[in-house]
Design an enzyme around this catalytic site. Structure first.
Site, mmCIF file in Angstrom:
data_model
loop_
_atom_site.group_PDB
_atom_site.id
_atom_site.type_symbol
_atom_site.label_atom_id
_atom_site.label_comp_id
_atom_site.label_asym_id
_atom_site.label_seq_id
_atom_site.Cartn_x
_atom_site.Cartn_y
_atom_site.Cartn_z
ATOM 1 N N GLU A 207 0.829 -1.194 0.000
ATOM 2 C CA GLU A 207 0.000 0.000 0.000
ATOM 3 C C GLU A 207 0.873 1.257 0.000
ATOM 4 O O GLU A 207 0.381 2.360 0.204
ATOM 5 C CB GLU A 207 -0.949 0.030 1.194
ATOM 6 N N SER B 236 -13.178 1.167 11.281
ATOM 7 C CA SER B 236 -12.293 0.161 10.714
ATOM 8 C C SER B 236 -12.540 -1.210 11.343
ATOM 9 O O SER B 236 -12.538 -2.234 10.641
ATOM 10 C CB SER B 236 -10.827 0.569 10.904
ATOM 11 N N HIS C 95 -5.291 -11.446 9.305
ATOM 12 C CA HIS C 95 -4.598 -10.155 9.241
ATOM 13 C C HIS C 95 -4.594 -9.514 10.624
ATOM 14 O O HIS C 95 -5.628 -9.452 11.300
ATOM 15 C CB HIS C 95 -5.306 -9.239 8.240
ATOM 16 N N THR D 103 0.286 0.914 16.999
ATOM 17 C CA THR D 103 -0.156 -0.134 16.074
ATOM 18 C C THR D 103 0.640 -0.106 14.777
ATOM 19 O O THR D 103 0.235 -0.701 13.777
ATOM 20 C CB THR D 103 -1.662 -0.023 15.756
ATOM 21 N N SER E 23 -8.198 -2.258 4.303
ATOM 22 C CA SER E 23 -9.147 -1.155 4.415
ATOM 23 C C SER E 23 -9.502 -0.587 3.051
ATOM 24 O O SER E 23 -8.739 -0.695 2.102
ATOM 25 C CB SER E 23 -8.567 -0.055 5.311
ATOM 26 N N CYS F 222 -3.194 -3.169 2.912
ATOM 27 C CA CYS F 222 -3.107 -4.469 3.588
ATOM 28 C C CYS F 222 -3.540 -5.664 2.752
ATOM 29 O O CYS F 222 -3.426 -6.796 3.206
ATOM 30 C CB CYS F 222 -3.908 -4.463 4.897
ATOM 31 N N LYS G 138 -10.281 -11.736 19.021
ATOM 32 C CA LYS G 138 -11.731 -11.508 18.983
ATOM 33 C C LYS G 138 -12.328 -12.025 17.672
ATOM 34 O O LYS G 138 -13.418 -12.608 17.664
ATOM 35 C CB LYS G 138 -12.026 -10.019 19.129
ATOM 36 N N ASN H 17 2.348 -4.213 12.934
ATOM 37 C CA ASN H 17 1.605 -4.363 11.682
ATOM 38 C C ASN H 17 2.495 -3.998 10.495
ATOM 39 O O ASN H 17 2.988 -2.879 10.407
ATOM 40 C CB ASN H 17 0.378 -3.443 11.714
#
Length: 461
Positions: A90, A216, A254, A166, A368, A124, A263, A336
């Protein structure tokens, strides 16, 4: 009439993998203290341990050069054996010239300029599209018998604030070929794409993205639900048998941050319950866990429901530890790396699990904007490929455990200074990077300077 002498690629998948990551990192627990936030917010709340960081001596091109040279040299792959190379990222380093053209300098030295492929760009997800394209090239009439290379990754940096921890950095190189020890399962995909502004980079004068964190996460969950349903339908059409997480041995998702992966993995069990008609079935085996959520189902109300979150974490805890945690090493240590994130997870799994023969690995790739897919690999112990004999061999050659241990920890103050170098120089026309080259290992490429015609020059230490 089909030509009888056409090459037929069988069991196409991953032959080898390598990753380049910076030699410096910052501790997430030390960042908590530095940022003055409660202890555990980055480590337990985000599920992260450390974060790879770079100054202005490294960019997407230098890191891609390093990932390619590492893979080729450590696996003894001749540069003439590559027939396709695609970069999934990206990061735009130039609005016209592709990153792939920079990498061609490595192949020109060996007289190989007949290499298909170019850059594939999306937040991503670029690496996943590049991988799909490479596998499909190999299974098509255009395959010439050579291997494909997929290069995927990014440098993730954020402005000061809650999103900065992040970040991360890393570029993965994937060698794709036939008779692979890790085979992509044919005909098994579930894809979802839509137009949304959850994360985007419209400002060419800055590396920092615009991020709507709440949106997001909602997009991630929505894409996961739809892609999972589509993959399930494809599996059931192909195998004529019901699909659920019981059919999955390992899963790699991812990873913007580790807690979201945990989660999301649990949410796939809620998907199994809903898609199997659990709300209408009084005898469903997961009824006691999920019946209080029958009225909300998989809709928007479920995305930020704390009681549902606790329920999915509880029901999936044991399986998370066995099926997902082995894929978390690099994502937790590097942070990330955007397009390379899910592939860093796969390489982590190959490092931590020696026996993957006949095991199904379910992959969720999310980008995204948005673009997302579920797909899967299967361990192929019968590959009988002397050059690439096993998934265990892939992990051993990459040697990520030792390489992570050999890194240098820097302070949050030094980390902030490195990001300031990048911020100060990313819009300059002609400049020499301000950061030191001390952290660049011998044999690795780095950005030497940008001249007055904006040509980027790289050196090898």
């Amino acid at each position: 009439m089909m030509e009888s002498n056409r090459l037929q690629a069988q069991n196409v998948g991953i032959l080898a993998m390598e990753i380049y990551f910076p030699s410096t990192y910052v501790s997430q627990s030390e960042l908590e203290t530095f940022d003055g936030i409660p202890e555990g917010k980055y480590t337990k709340g985000l599920g992260q341990t450390n974060m790879a960081c770079v100054g202005d001596r490294e960019d997407i091109v230098s890191m891609a050069l390093n990932s390619v040279t590492l893979l080729m040299s450590k696996n003894n792959v001749p540069y003439t054996k590559i027939g396709r190379m695609e970069v999934g990222t990206e990061t735009i380093i130039d609005k016209s010239k592709s990153i792939k053209t920079h990498l061609m300098s490595l192949f020109q030295e060996h007289g190989n300029t007949s290499i298909e492929g170019i850059d594939t760009f999306n937040a991503c997800y670029g690496g996943t599209s590049a991988l799909f394209n490479s596998v499909q090239w190999m299974e098509s009439s255009y395959w010439d018998g050579r291997y494909a290379l997929v290069i995927t990754g990014d440098i993730a940096v954020y402005a000061k604030g809650p999103a900065r921890p992040t970040g991360g950095a890393g570029v993965v190189a994937i060698l794709v070929g036939p008779n692979a020890p890790l085979v992509m399962e044919q005909g098994l995909r579930g894809t979802h794409m839509e137009n949304v502004y959850d994360f985007y980079k419209p400002d060419g004068k800055s590396e920092y993205p615009y991020v709507d964190g709440k949106l997001s996460i909602e997009c991630y969950f929505r894409a996961l639900d739809i892609c999972y349903a589509n993959y399930k339908a494809a599996f059931e059409r192909k195998h004529n048998t019901p699909f659920s997480m019981d059919n999955v041995d390992y899963s790699v998702l991812h990873s913007p941050f580790g807690r979201l992966v945990q989660k999301s993995f649990g949410r796939m069990y809620f998907n199994d319950y809903v898609l199997a008609g659990g709300p209408a079935d009084p005898n469903h085996r997961m009824k006691s866990h999920f019946q209080e959520f029958d009225s909300i189902g998989l809709g928007k109300e479920s995305y930020a429901n704390p009681k549902l979150e606790q329920a999915v974490l509880k029901i999936s805890e044991q399986d998370y530890n066995s099926k997902v945690a082995p894929a978390s090493t690099l994502p937790k240590e590097l942070g990330n790396c955007y397009s390379g994130s899910v592939y860093a997870g796969i390489l982590s799994l190959l490092t931590n699990v020696e026996q993957l023969d006949n095991k199904r690995i379910l992959i969720f790739s999310y980008g995204s904007g948005l673009a997302a897919s579920f797909f899967s690999f299967r361990g192929n112990g019968a590959a009988q490929n002397p050059d690439f004999p096993s998934t265990t061999n892939i992990g051993k050659i990459a040697n990520i455990t030792q390489r992570l241990a050999d890194r240098t920890k820097i302070t949050p103050e030094e980390f902030t200074k490195k990001l300031q170098y990048r911020e100060d120089n990313c819009t300059k026309s002609a400049y020499t990077p301000a950061d030191t080259t001390d952290g660049i290992a011998a044999g690795h490429y780095y950005l030497d300077r940008v001249d007055d015609k904006l040509i980027r020059h790289y050196s090898k230490k």
